[in-house]
Design an enzyme around this catalytic site. Structure first.
Site, PDB file in Angstrom:
ATOM      1  N   ARG A  60      76.723  99.098  90.541  1.00 25.20           N
ATOM      2  CA  ARG A  60      75.496  99.332  89.781  1.00 25.20           C
ATOM      3  C   ARG A  60      75.287 100.839  89.613  1.00 25.20           C
ATOM      4  O   ARG A  60      75.964 101.641  90.235  1.00 25.20           O
ATOM      5  CB  ARG A  60      74.300  98.709  90.500  1.00 25.20           C
ATOM      6  N   ARG A  61      74.342 101.201  88.760  1.00 24.45           N
ATOM      7  CA  ARG A  61      73.876 102.591  88.587  1.00 24.45           C
ATOM      8  C   ARG A  61      74.905 103.542  87.994  1.00 24.45           C
ATOM      9  O   ARG A  61      74.637 104.731  87.919  1.00 24.45           O
ATOM     10  CB  ARG A  61      73.452 103.226  89.926  1.00 24.45           C
ATOM     11  N   TYR A 107      55.911  92.565  95.361  1.00 26.97           N
ATOM     12  CA  TYR A 107      54.844  91.560  95.453  1.00 26.97           C
ATOM     13  C   TYR A 107      53.594  92.009  94.712  1.00 26.97           C
ATOM     14  O   TYR A 107      52.814  91.179  94.258  1.00 26.97           O
ATOM     15  CB  TYR A 107      54.550  91.212  96.923  1.00 26.97           C
ATOM     16  N   HIS A 140      59.364  97.364  98.973  1.00 24.77           N
ATOM     17  CA  HIS A 140      59.379  95.909  98.916  1.00 24.77           C
ATOM     18  C   HIS A 140      58.023  95.300  98.569  1.00 24.77           C
ATOM     19  O   HIS A 140      57.947  94.460  97.682  1.00 24.77           O
ATOM     20  CB  HIS A 140      59.992  95.234 100.146  1.00 24.77           C
ATOM     21  N   HIS A 156      69.621  90.557  89.553  1.00 18.99           N
ATOM     22  CA  HIS A 156      68.561  89.863  90.290  1.00 18.99           C
ATOM     23  C   HIS A 156      67.178  90.361  89.882  1.00 18.99           C
ATOM     24  O   HIS A 156      66.304  89.585  89.524  1.00 18.99           O
ATOM     25  CB  HIS A 156      68.773  90.050  91.799  1.00 18.99           C
ATOM     26  N   PHE A 157      66.982  91.693  89.896  1.00 21.78           N
ATOM     27  CA  PHE A 157      65.601  92.111  89.618  1.00 21.78           C
ATOM     28  C   PHE A 157      65.269  92.062  88.129  1.00 21.78           C
ATOM     29  O   PHE A 157      64.098  92.105  87.754  1.00 21.78           O
ATOM     30  CB  PHE A 157      65.218  93.435  90.297  1.00 21.78           C
ATOM     31  N   HIS A 158      66.303  91.915  87.283  1.00 22.66           N
ATOM     32  CA  HIS A 158      65.963  91.651  85.876  1.00 22.66           C
ATOM     33  C   HIS A 158      65.528  90.199  85.669  1.00 22.66           C
ATOM     34  O   HIS A 158      64.938  89.877  84.646  1.00 22.66           O
ATOM     35  CB  HIS A 158      67.125  92.038  84.947  1.00 22.66           C
TER      36      HIS A 158
END
Length: 545
Positions: free
Chosen positions: A437-438, A225, A221, A372-374
């Protein structure tokens, strides 16, 4: 302030950036092919596996591109703001770190492409890669540590020479980012050295799966950041200068970075909300700490829009939103990071959903998360990094960003946003429809539910192709910048408003902040970790490919 960038430092920065763009290109090829495989439009030649591409894509883009770009940018920041050039010790550490990370990347990439490490970028146990893949990860992490020591050495040198002066904001942010990284990577170093390497060499028969995942997410995580904080550095310090405004508040910027240092680490369980073996109380505690990160994010949003509005009004903007028209929309150094900021609004909202136990139950392990993370790393962070690269490469090489390159950059940014709209949009929607996913291409025995997902896969593939075209334009610009006319490109560093409040000295009491961070980590992790070590689930290794 020297007007030109130090030549020797420029070489170090440029080496990091070019390596990063190389990884980005290779990872981008994998990404586009994945989209096409998953939509059923191609089958891979020569026995290349889908999961092999998926691993390469994740490692090269999320770990290699980001880390190299960030370290290059941080070194440029401390060289520019802390003395105008790096000390010998810092520069050598920068090169040693670069060499180790480069070696780790090359070794890791070869093993993935040889199909010896098809474990995806999170390398969850009990999937077992070649031991040399884990050694490659160690090289990457240790190299980044040494680069971090170089940043700290330069900071110490500057403090010695400048006594009681306030550390330049950009340099302060570079130090906080690297400090957070040093603490966070302890988790991944521990699991790789103490668990994965002995197990993959066959010195131990089984691995404690729960413990390995927990140590991974202790790092995984704050990793996000680590991607985001350099983007914030650009937003807080560099964008105000580019738009001809000033930094709204030095103290608020420093406060948000200290809060990120404190609250980005003791929150790994929000990635493990579906994990059995962790008691709900500890998940709850870490979810609460996760929501604390909203505070620095909102501080950032407030500061940035305050800067935009104040600068627009100083230029004579009227009405409530007149300042929007005064922003330099045709300048790619502003436009690319600004689009990144804009996308961060839905991206952050999606993150709040993922971090909430009940809503996470709906989206966990679906394409929603990938969508989301894209938006976060692959749009907000990526576009900001592209925007930095457009002035940083000319600044360190003594060249200029030509008007033609600037126009190409605008086109590249628009294409990237368009590609993501298709790809991430389709991921979010089909994820809500239950699309996992995946997974490789499958029709699930022609099940009616999965037939409904197919149009979304096509949209993802279209988005992926648009993104790949955008990536090629980016590479074309990078090559163009290396050959552009010689000239002076400024390294844009904003100044603070004259009437901004004085920055408290408290922010540089490092002992205090490291102690608070350590206390939070100890509270959030000690009891669950003791339970996992005592009664964790042991598993032999599996090679599924």
């Amino acid at each position: 302030m020297h007007s030109t960038f130090d030549r020797k430092d420029g070489k170090l920065v440029l080496a990091h950036l070019l390596f990063a763009y190389g990884a980005l290109l290779l990872g981008g090829v994998c990404g586009m092919l994945q989209g096409m495989v998953r939509s059923g439009s191609i089958t891979l030649p020569g026995g290349i596996g889908y999961y092999q591409l998926l691993t390469a894509h994740g490692v090269l883009m999320a770990l290699v591109f980001t880390t190299f770009f960030i370290i290059g940018f941080l070194y440029s920041a401390i060289s520019r703001t802390m003395g105008g050039k790096l000390g010998e010790a810092s520069r050598s550490m920068g090169w040693i770190g670069f060499a180790l990370m480069g070696a780790g990347t090359v070794l890791g990439t070869i093993l993935i492409l040889l199909n010896k490490a098809t474990v995806l970028y999170t390398f969850y146990a009990p999937l077992k890669a070649s031991p040399y893949f884990y050694i490659a990860l160690v090289l990457l992490v240790v190299g980044s540590w040494i680069s971090g020591y170089g940043v700290f050495a330069q900071y110490r040198k500057w403090r010695k020479e400048n006594g009681g002066k306030l550390t330049p904001l950009l340099g302060f942010m570079a130090v906080v980012t690297m400090l957070m990284w040093q603490i966070a990577t302890l988790g991944v170093a521990a699991t790789v050295l103490l668990q994965f390497i002995p197990w993959s060499f066959g010195w131990t028969d089984t691995i404690n799966v729960l413990l390995s995942r927990t140590l991974f997410w202790y790092f995984g995580h704050p990793l996000v950041y680590f991607w985001l904080m350099p983007a914030y550095m650009c937003w807080y310090v560099i964008i105000p200068k580019i738009i001809g405004g000033k930094i709204y508040s030095d103290a608020l910027a420093r406060l948000s970075f200290i809060l990120l240092l404190l609250f980005s680490i003791p929150v790994g369980f929000h990635h493990q909300l579906m994990e059995p073996g962790i008691s709900p109380f500890w998940k709850f505690l870490q979810v609460v700490l996760t929501f604390m990160v909203v505070v620095p994010t909102l501080i950032t949003a407030f500061s940035l829009f305050a800067t935009f509005e104040l600068s627009g009004r100083a230029k004579g903007a009227r009405g409530l939103f007149g300042w929007v028209r005064k922003l330099p929309w045709k300048d790619v150094r502003f436009f690319a990071p600004f689009m990144g900021m804009l996308v961060f609004i839905p991206a952050g909202a999606g993150g709040l959903i993922n971090a909430s136990n009940q809503m996470n139950a709906v989206v966990h392990n679906t394409l929603w998360v990938t969508g989301h993370f894209h938006l976060t790393v692959a749009t907000s962070v990526a576009l900001t990094f592209f925007g930095i690269g457009y002035w940083l490469i000319p600044a360190v090489t003594g060249r200029v960003l030509t008007a033609a390159m600037n126009r190409l950059g605008i086109a590249q940014t628009v294409l990237w946003c368009l590609g993501m709209l298709f790809m991430s949009g389709a991921m979010h929607v089909s994820g809500l429809l239950g699309n996992p996913r995946r997974t490789d291409y499958t029709t699930y025995n022609d099940s009616p539910e999965s037939v409904l997902w197919m149009p979304y896969h096509t949209a993802m593939a279209v988005g992926g192709i648009i993104l790949f075209i955008s990536l090629l334009v980016l590479i074309r610009i990078v090559v163009g910048l290396l050959r552009s006319p010689k000239g002076k490109t400024e390294y844009p560093i904003g100044e603070v408003y004259d009437n901004a409040e004085k920055t408290p000295r408290l922010f540089e009491r490092w002992g205090l902040w490291i102690a608070v961070s350590a206390v939070l980590i100890v509270v959030a992790y000690t009891v669950p970790l003791i339970g996992m070590i005592a009664g964790g689930s042991e598993s032999p290794g599996y090679v599924m490919w």
